[in-house]
Scaffold this motif. Sequence first.
Motif, short mmCIF file in Angstrom:
data_model
loop_
_atom_site.label_atom_id
_atom_site.label_comp_id
_atom_site.label_asym_id
_atom_site.label_seq_id
_atom_site.Cartn_x
_atom_site.Cartn_y
_atom_site.Cartn_z
N VAL A 153 -3.36 3.11 -4.19
CA VAL A 153 -1.76 2.65 -4.37
C VAL A 153 -1.87 1.35 -3.44
N GLU A 154 -2.27 0.43 -4.75
CA GLU A 154 -1.93 -0.79 -3.56
C GLU A 154 -2.02 -2.31 -4.55
N ASN A 168 0.82 -1.19 -0.03
CA ASN A 168 0.26 -0.14 -0.08
C ASN A 168 0.38 1.25 0.37
N TRP A 218 5.05 4.69 -10.01
CA TRP A 218 3.96 5.83 -9.79
C TRP A 218 4.56 6.68 -9.31
N TYR A 273 -1.13 10.92 -3.95
CA TYR A 273 -2.94 10.30 -4.62
C TYR A 273 -3.67 10.47 -3.86
N HIS A 298 -6.19 8.62 -4.45
CA HIS A 298 -6.78 6.96 -4.10
C HIS A 298 -5.41 6.24 -3.48
#
Length: 252
Positions: free
Chosen positions: A188-189, A179, A226, A184, A186
């Motif tokens: 990120v997983e 995680n 990312w 962000y 949301h």
Amino acid sequence: MFAPARRRCAQRLAAASIQAPESIPPFALPAFHAPVACRSFATTSPCQSKIGSAPLSVPPGVSFRVIAPSARGRGARVQSMSTVQIKGPLGELSIEVPSYVNINQDPSLAGPTLSVQDSSDAKQRAMWGTTRAYLQNHILGVSEGHSAILRLVGVGYRASVEPTATTVEPEYPGQQFVNLKVGYSHPVELGIPKGVKASTPQPTRLLLEGPEKEVVMQFAARIRMWRKPEPYKGKGIFVNGETIKLKNKKIK
């Protein structure tokens, strides 16, 4: 290549000097009357691969087994490939070796040695060292393991390892997820690949460990995508000893 043209030019100038000696300066005459030596390109025998010819280092407790090649199909383009199985304390890995790569397991040598059928072929020379590097990485992976350390640089950047996820489905039973909180809105997983172990010694450090180097580094690259390191504030996700040169701020 330029010798015939230079010889013709010298003959023309020599003939012109006989008819009109004043047309050529005296200091330029020796250069045209001197004999022209033809020089050919040097040819040397192809050198052996520095990496491919080095013997493999197999530590105690690691078994190195070569399985005879077996044909996969009947097509003309399908070549038989031998399989190397490497087993150690951390697991078991296998890799297919091209048919033109030979592995010598003579006990009198320092370790298994690789060679190719035709060292003058560019493809075989390229795969010579590549195959040896893959084999050595597998040997190191099953004996000591490979690791990648990711550093999260940025305000509020952190990572954690969770047993469940809300945005992705598990690919195999007992899969864990990384995680990321990297700016962000949301979550990120990312699902941890099978055979890779992830831990967080610090909130801004993520440690990946596994026997297969390619899988570990590919997962590290997925995480890095990312938040790639940016050159103005130095923020981002850095892998191992990665650094970035900072730039000056854009002033309008």
